[in-house]
Design a protein around this motif. Structure first.
Motif, PDB file in Angstrom:
ATOM      1  N   LEU A  68      40.144 -20.449 -81.943  1.00  0.00           N
ATOM      2  CA  LEU A  68      39.641 -20.625 -80.582  1.00  0.00           C
ATOM      3  C   LEU A  68      39.147 -19.277 -80.070  1.00  0.00           C
ATOM      4  N   HIS A  69      37.950 -19.275 -79.539  1.00  0.00           N
ATOM      5  CA  HIS A  69      37.333 -18.063 -78.999  1.00  0.00           C
ATOM      6  C   HIS A  69      37.247 -18.227 -77.484  1.00  0.00           C
ATOM      7  N   ARG A  70      37.671 -17.198 -76.746  1.00  0.00           N
ATOM      8  CA  ARG A  70      37.609 -17.266 -75.279  1.00  0.00           C
ATOM      9  C   ARG A  70      36.978 -15.986 -74.751  1.00  0.00           C
ATOM     10  N   MET A  71      35.955 -16.137 -73.926  1.00  0.00           N
ATOM     11  CA  MET A  71      35.237 -14.991 -73.365  1.00  0.00           C
ATOM     12  C   MET A  71      35.396 -14.972 -71.845  1.00  0.00           C
ATOM     13  N   TRP A  72      35.696 -13.778 -71.316  1.00  0.00           N
ATOM     14  CA  TRP A  72      35.809 -13.574 -69.869  1.00  0.00           C
ATOM     15  C   TRP A  72      34.638 -12.699 -69.428  1.00  0.00           C
ATOM     16  N   ILE A  73      33.781 -13.269 -68.604  1.00  0.00           N
ATOM     17  CA  ILE A  73      32.506 -12.644 -68.246  1.00  0.00           C
ATOM     18  C   ILE A  73      32.483 -12.330 -66.747  1.00  0.00           C
ATOM     19  N   CYS A 109      34.355 -18.010 -67.450  1.00  0.00           N
ATOM     20  CA  CYS A 109      35.203 -18.063 -68.642  1.00  0.00           C
ATOM     21  C   CYS A 109      34.722 -19.226 -69.492  1.00  0.00           C
ATOM     22  N   VAL A 110      34.510 -18.968 -70.776  1.00  0.00           N
ATOM     23  CA  VAL A 110      34.168 -20.046 -71.707  1.00  0.00           C
ATOM     24  C   VAL A 110      35.109 -19.976 -72.898  1.00  0.00           C
ATOM     25  N   GLU A 111      35.491 -21.137 -73.400  1.00  0.00           N
ATOM     26  CA  GLU A 111      36.372 -21.197 -74.568  1.00  0.00           C
ATOM     27  C   GLU A 111      35.929 -22.345 -75.463  1.00  0.00           C
ATOM     28  N   GLY A 112      36.049 -22.104 -76.765  1.00  0.00           N
ATOM     29  CA  GLY A 112      35.632 -23.091 -77.755  1.00  0.00           C
ATOM     30  C   GLY A 112      35.446 -22.395 -79.089  1.00  0.00           C
ATOM     31  N   LEU A 113      34.569 -22.934 -79.922  1.00  0.00           N
ATOM     32  CA  LEU A 113      34.271 -22.300 -81.202  1.00  0.00           C
ATOM     33  C   LEU A 113      33.522 -20.988 -80.969  1.00  0.00           C
ATOM     34  N   GLN A 114      33.791 -20.010 -81.822  1.00  0.00           N
ATOM     35  CA  GLN A 114      33.214 -18.680 -81.625  1.00  0.00           C
ATOM     36  C   GLN A 114      31.694 -18.712 -81.593  1.00  0.00           C
ATOM     37  N   TYR A 126      19.608 -14.231 -71.135  1.00  0.00           N
ATOM     38  CA  TYR A 126      18.160 -14.193 -71.325  1.00  0.00           C
ATOM     39  C   TYR A 126      17.462 -14.785 -70.103  1.00  0.00           C
ATOM     40  N   PRO A 127      16.368 -14.195 -69.585  1.00  0.00           N
ATOM     41  CA  PRO A 127      15.732 -12.993 -70.141  1.00  0.00           C
ATOM     42  C   PRO A 127      16.159 -11.685 -69.467  1.00  0.00           C
ATOM     43  N   ASN A 128      16.742 -11.754 -68.250  1.00  0.00           N
ATOM     44  CA  ASN A 128      16.913 -10.468 -67.552  1.00  0.00           C
ATOM     45  C   ASN A 128      18.114 -10.445 -66.605  1.00  0.00           C
ATOM     46  N   TRP A 129      19.224 -11.057 -67.004  1.00  0.00           N
ATOM     47  CA  TRP A 129      20.429 -10.961 -66.174  1.00  0.00           C
ATOM     48  C   TRP A 129      21.113  -9.643 -66.527  1.00  0.00           C
ATOM     49  N   LYS A 130      20.946  -8.647 -65.659  1.00  0.00           N
ATOM     50  CA  LYS A 130      21.384  -7.285 -65.973  1.00  0.00           C
ATOM     51  C   LYS A 130      22.813  -7.000 -65.512  1.00  0.00           C
ATOM     52  N   HIS A 131      23.185  -7.498 -64.348  1.00  0.00           N
ATOM     53  CA  HIS A 131      24.490  -7.148 -63.779  1.00  0.00           C
ATOM     54  C   HIS A 131      25.561  -8.123 -64.262  1.00  0.00           C
ATOM     55  N   ILE A 132      25.770  -8.109 -65.568  1.00  0.00           N
ATOM     56  CA  ILE A 132      26.747  -9.016 -66.169  1.00  0.00           C
ATOM     57  C   ILE A 132      27.334  -8.335 -67.398  1.00  0.00           C
ATOM     58  N   SER A 133      28.617  -8.550 -67.635  1.00  0.00           N
ATOM     59  CA  SER A 133      29.253  -7.952 -68.810  1.00  0.00           C
ATOM     60  C   SER A 133      30.396  -8.842 -69.277  1.00  0.00           C
ATOM     61  N   CYS A 134      30.628  -8.812 -70.579  1.00  0.00           N
ATOM     62  CA  CYS A 134      31.770  -9.522 -71.152  1.00  0.00           C
ATOM     63  C   CYS A 134      32.948  -8.552 -71.138  1.00  0.00           C
ATOM     64  N   LYS A 135      33.920  -8.818 -70.278  1.00  0.00           N
ATOM     65  CA  LYS A 135      35.031  -7.889 -70.062  1.00  0.00           C
ATOM     66  C   LYS A 135      36.151  -8.025 -71.089  1.00  0.00           C
ATOM     67  N   HIS A 136      36.308  -9.228 -71.629  1.00  0.00           N
ATOM     68  CA  HIS A 136      37.464  -9.440 -72.506  1.00  0.00           C
ATOM     69  C   HIS A 136      37.197 -10.641 -73.409  1.00  0.00           C
ATOM     70  N   VAL A 137      37.669 -10.538 -74.655  1.00  0.00           N
ATOM     71  CA  VAL A 137      37.520 -11.624 -75.626  1.00  0.00           C
ATOM     72  C   VAL A 137      38.879 -11.904 -76.251  1.00  0.00           C
ATOM     73  N   GLU A 138      39.206 -13.175 -76.397  1.00  0.00           N
ATOM     74  CA  GLU A 138      40.447 -13.582 -77.051  1.00  0.00           C
ATOM     75  C   GLU A 138      40.114 -14.464 -78.250  1.00  0.00           C
ATOM     76  N   ASN A 139      40.784 -14.208 -79.364  1.00  0.00           N
ATOM     77  CA  ASN A 139      40.686 -15.052 -80.550  1.00  0.00           C
ATOM     78  C   ASN A 139      42.085 -15.541 -80.899  1.00  0.00           C
ATOM     79  N   ILE A 140      42.256 -16.855 -80.930  1.00  0.00           N
ATOM     80  CA  ILE A 140      43.575 -17.434 -81.173  1.00  0.00           C
ATOM     81  C   ILE A 140      43.472 -18.406 -82.333  1.00  0.00           C
ATOM     82  N   GLU A 141      44.283 -18.177 -83.365  1.00  0.00           N
ATOM     83  CA  GLU A 141      44.257 -19.045 -84.540  1.00  0.00           C
ATOM     84  C   GLU A 141      44.999 -20.337 -84.247  1.00  0.00           C
TER      85      GLU A 141
END
Length: 204
Positions: A68-73, A109-114, A126-141
């Motif tokens: 399971l892949h989880r991204m915090w944006i 926050c999105v979670e699912g397959l990597q 895409y194409p130009n969202w500049k003020h955004i960053s992925c702050k944290h990623v979790e990988n859980i087996e």
């Protein structure tokens, strides 16, 4: 001659028939072979049956593992309706759960397959969202389906009460105390500091 047994796996059946063929080829030409072949199968089939059973048990015990892949944006803000529609449409298409917090700041926050999470991250920038960053990623087996490890049952639209009298203007700040409470309800209170750089405290 060919021996067939429904309880044998394909590999064991091939090995059994290879042994049977070797026996038949060793007999003298013209010598009756059916009785000898039947007797050989009776005498030699047990090891193949035992190997087949062991292989089946091993296969049944083998657990398919997933990740399971989880991204915090984090974004400075999320307001525009067309952007929010893009976020929700993309999450649905890629079978992702999580949430989108509208306002200032904006959090996703999105979670699912990597591969699906990474595709989501690529598409929404895409194409130009500049003020955004992925702050944290979790990988859980996970043993089996990754669905059992999801913190969210769907992709939710979060809109908490704004501070003061900002209403729905483009400078309104979301109530971060409510956001912290939401994170804690989903076993993610520790993410608050990662996203916002401050320790969260829920108001009494």
């Amino acid at each position: 001659l060919f021996a067939r047994c429904n309880t044998l796996r394909r590999q064991q059946q091939l090995q059994l028939n290879a042994g049977l063929a070797s026996l038949v080829s060793s007999l003298d030409s013209g010598e009756p072979c059916v009785y000898a072949a039947v007797q050989w199968v009776k005498d030699n089939s047990l090891p193949y049956l035992a190997n087949s059973q062991a292989s089946a048990e091993s296969a049944s015990e083998e657990v398919i593992k997933g990740m399971l892949h989880r991204m915090w944006i984090y974004s400075h803000h999320i307001y525009r309706q067309e952007l929010r529609k893009k976020i929700f449409d993309c999450a649905k298409k890629l079978n992702l759960t999580g949430f989108c917090l509208t306002g200032k700041p904006g959090v996703i926050c999105v979670e699912g397959l990597q591969e699906n999470c990474e595709e989501f991250w690529r598409v929404i920038r895409y194409p130009n969202w500049k003020h955004i960053s992925c702050k944290h990623v979790e990988n859980i087996e996970a043993e089996g389906s990754v669905d059992s490890l999801r913190l969210f049952r769907a992709f939710e639209d979060l809109q908490f009460q704004a501070h003061g009298d900002y209403g729905l203007r483009n400078d309104y700040h979301m109530d971060l105390g409510q956001f912290l409470e939401f994170l804690k309800q989903h076993q993610s209170g520790h993410i608050f500091q990662i996203l916002l750089g401050v320790e969260g405290k829920v108001a009494n």
